[in-house]
Scaffold this motif. Structure first.
Motif, PDB file in Angstrom:
ATOM      1  N   ARG A  57       0.815  -1.222   0.000  1.00  0.00           N
ATOM      2  CA  ARG A  57       0.000   0.000   0.000  1.00  0.00           C
ATOM      3  C   ARG A  57       0.845   1.268   0.000  1.00  0.00           C
ATOM      4  O   ARG A  57       0.568   2.205  -0.742  1.00  0.00           O
ATOM      5  CB  ARG A  57      -0.937  -0.004   1.218  1.00  0.00           C
ATOM      6  N   ARG A  58       1.897   1.307   0.814  1.00  0.00           N
ATOM      7  CA  ARG A  58       2.727   2.520   0.919  1.00  0.00           C
ATOM      8  C   ARG A  58       3.927   2.505  -0.023  1.00  0.00           C
ATOM      9  O   ARG A  58       4.711   3.441  -0.029  1.00  0.00           O
ATOM     10  CB  ARG A  58       3.203   2.711   2.360  1.00  0.00           C
ATOM     11  N   GLY A  59       4.053   1.434  -0.779  1.00  0.00           N
ATOM     12  CA  GLY A  59       5.170   1.326  -1.704  1.00  0.00           C
ATOM     13  C   GLY A  59       4.707   1.156  -3.137  1.00  0.00           C
ATOM     14  O   GLY A  59       4.713   2.105  -3.920  1.00  0.00           O
ATOM     15  N   LEU A  60       4.281  -0.054  -3.475  1.00  0.00           N
ATOM     16  CA  LEU A  60       3.909  -0.367  -4.861  1.00  0.00           C
ATOM     17  C   LEU A  60       2.662   0.384  -5.326  1.00  0.00           C
ATOM     18  O   LEU A  60       2.489   0.617  -6.520  1.00  0.00           O
ATOM     19  CB  LEU A  60       3.700  -1.874  -5.021  1.00  0.00           C
ATOM     20  N   TYR A  61       1.784   0.743  -4.371  1.00  0.00           N
ATOM     21  CA  TYR A  61       0.547   1.456  -4.750  1.00  0.00           C
ATOM     22  C   TYR A  61       0.486   2.869  -4.169  1.00  0.00           C
ATOM     23  O   TYR A  61      -0.577   3.482  -4.143  1.00  0.00           O
ATOM     24  CB  TYR A  61      -0.682   0.649  -4.343  1.00  0.00           C
ATOM     25  N   ARG A  62       1.622   3.394  -3.768  1.00  0.00           N
ATOM     26  CA  ARG A  62       1.660   4.743  -3.208  1.00  0.00           C
ATOM     27  C   ARG A  62       1.293   5.769  -4.288  1.00  0.00           C
ATOM     28  O   ARG A  62       1.866   5.778  -5.373  1.00  0.00           O
ATOM     29  CB  ARG A  62       3.056   5.043  -2.692  1.00  0.00           C
ATOM     30  N   GLY A  63       0.330   6.627  -3.994  1.00  0.00           N
ATOM     31  CA  GLY A  63      -0.083   7.663  -4.935  1.00  0.00           C
ATOM     32  C   GLY A  63      -1.127   7.219  -5.946  1.00  0.00           C
ATOM     33  O   GLY A  63      -1.476   7.972  -6.851  1.00  0.00           O
ATOM     34  N   LEU A  64      -1.668   6.002  -5.797  1.00  0.00           N
ATOM     35  CA  LEU A  64      -2.644   5.501  -6.773  1.00  0.00           C
ATOM     36  C   LEU A  64      -3.908   6.347  -6.794  1.00  0.00           C
ATOM     37  O   LEU A  64      -4.421   6.670  -7.869  1.00  0.00           O
ATOM     38  CB  LEU A  64      -2.993   4.038  -6.478  1.00  0.00           C
ATOM     39  N   SER A  65      -4.401   6.739  -5.621  1.00  0.00           N
ATOM     40  CA  SER A  65      -5.642   7.525  -5.591  1.00  0.00           C
ATOM     41  C   SER A  65      -5.471   8.854  -6.316  1.00  0.00           C
ATOM     42  O   SER A  65      -6.363   9.299  -7.042  1.00  0.00           O
ATOM     43  CB  SER A  65      -6.095   7.762  -4.148  1.00  0.00           C
ATOM     44  N   LEU A  66      -4.311   9.474  -6.167  1.00  0.00           N
ATOM     45  CA  LEU A  66      -4.036  10.720  -6.890  1.00  0.00           C
ATOM     46  C   LEU A  66      -3.954  10.463  -8.388  1.00  0.00           C
ATOM     47  O   LEU A  66      -4.411  11.268  -9.201  1.00  0.00           O
ATOM     48  CB  LEU A  66      -2.730  11.335  -6.376  1.00  0.00           C
ATOM     49  N   ASN A  67      -3.403   9.319  -8.763  1.00  0.00           N
ATOM     50  CA  ASN A  67      -3.301   8.966 -10.172  1.00  0.00           C
ATOM     51  C   ASN A  67      -4.675   8.721 -10.790  1.00  0.00           C
ATOM     52  O   ASN A  67      -4.881   8.980 -11.972  1.00  0.00           O
ATOM     53  CB  ASN A  67      -2.409   7.729 -10.340  1.00  0.00           C
ATOM     54  N   TYR A  68      -5.621   8.207  -9.994  1.00  0.00           N
ATOM     55  CA  TYR A  68      -6.992   8.028 -10.481  1.00  0.00           C
ATOM     56  C   TYR A  68      -7.595   9.366 -10.924  1.00  0.00           C
ATOM     57  O   TYR A  68      -8.307   9.433 -11.918  1.00  0.00           O
ATOM     58  CB  TYR A  68      -7.888   7.433  -9.393  1.00  0.00           C
ATOM     59  N   ILE A  69      -7.283  10.421 -10.171  1.00  0.00           N
ATOM     60  CA  ILE A  69      -7.836  11.746 -10.484  1.00  0.00           C
ATOM     61  C   ILE A  69      -7.389  12.206 -11.869  1.00  0.00           C
ATOM     62  O   ILE A  69      -8.123  12.878 -12.587  1.00  0.00           O
ATOM     63  CB  ILE A  69      -7.428  12.764  -9.392  1.00  0.00           C
ATOM     64  N   ARG A  70      -6.168  11.825 -12.258  1.00  0.00           N
ATOM     65  CA  ARG A  70      -5.654  12.177 -13.585  1.00  0.00           C
ATOM     66  C   ARG A  70      -6.102  11.175 -14.646  1.00  0.00           C
ATOM     67  O   ARG A  70      -6.528  11.534 -15.738  1.00  0.00           O
ATOM     68  CB  ARG A  70      -4.125  12.220 -13.544  1.00  0.00           C
TER      69      ARG A  70
END
Length: 198
Positions: free
Chosen positions: A163-176
């Motif tokens: 969660r804090r490594g391989l998927y870090r920032g995924l929610s922000l990436n969804y916005i884009r």
């Protein structure tokens, strides 16, 4: 396969620009290694091995783009097919260029494109994290532990987890990503009608 090949070709052609963008975006105020785009290109070329310096992290980008583009096109096509097969009067309308062919309504196109983008992004995101880490390369203090795709994936997973490594920032990436894919697929479908391809 067609979607994957299209995505891979685009990545290879534009990768040096992505590399420079990543380096410029990572700079901290007061610690400017690069004075601008041209300077970044020159610096990477002279200090990081010529043209190969611009392609650091290309392998995870290619490996990630194949499922991203492939899944994106596959998911959109599947959702479109299901919608037009099971609810044609609710979700579809006659094509502008061929009234005998049903196409999705614009808002349904946007929804299907957004879902396709979200699914594809979720599957390929760890490789996107790997690519970005490798692109930053010499800028990061632990760069010697992230020389290959496998090394980088292991390093990120072992030190930061999923969660804090391989998927870090995924929610922000969804916005884009979600609006981007929604607009891309909707434009694609509209252009098919304008170019009389239905």
């Amino acid at each position: 396969m067609a979607g994957s090949m299209a995505g891979i070709t685009a990545v290879i052609c534009t990768y040096p620009l992505d590399m420079v963008r990543a380096r410029l975006a990572f700079q901290v105020k007061g610690e400017h290694t690069y004075r601008g785009i041209i300077h970044a290109f020159k610096t990477i070329y002279t200090k990081e091995g010529g043209f190969t310096g611009f392609y650091r992290g290309l392998m995870p980008a290619i490996v990630g783009m194949a499922p991203y583009a492939g899944l994106s096109f596959f998911t959109f096509g599947t959702l479109k097919n299901i919608g037009l097969t099971h609810a044609p009067s609710l979700l579809g309308r006659p094509s502008l260029d061929n009234p005998d062919v049903l196409v999705l309504k614009t808002h349904v196109n946007l929804l299907c494109g957004g879902i396709a983008g979200a699914i594809a992004q979720t599957v390929s995101y760890p490789l996107d994290v790997t690519r970005r880490r490798m692109q930053l390369g010499t800028v990061l203090p632990d760069s010697e532990k992230c020389l290959t795709m496998v090394q980088t994936l292991k390093y990120v997973y072992q030190n930061h987890g999923i969660r804090r490594g391989l998927y870090r920032g995924l929610s922000l990436n969804y916005i884009r990503c979600i609006p981007s894919q929604a607009v891309a697929f909707t434009t694609y479908e509209l252009m098919k009608q304008f170019l009389h391809l239905n």
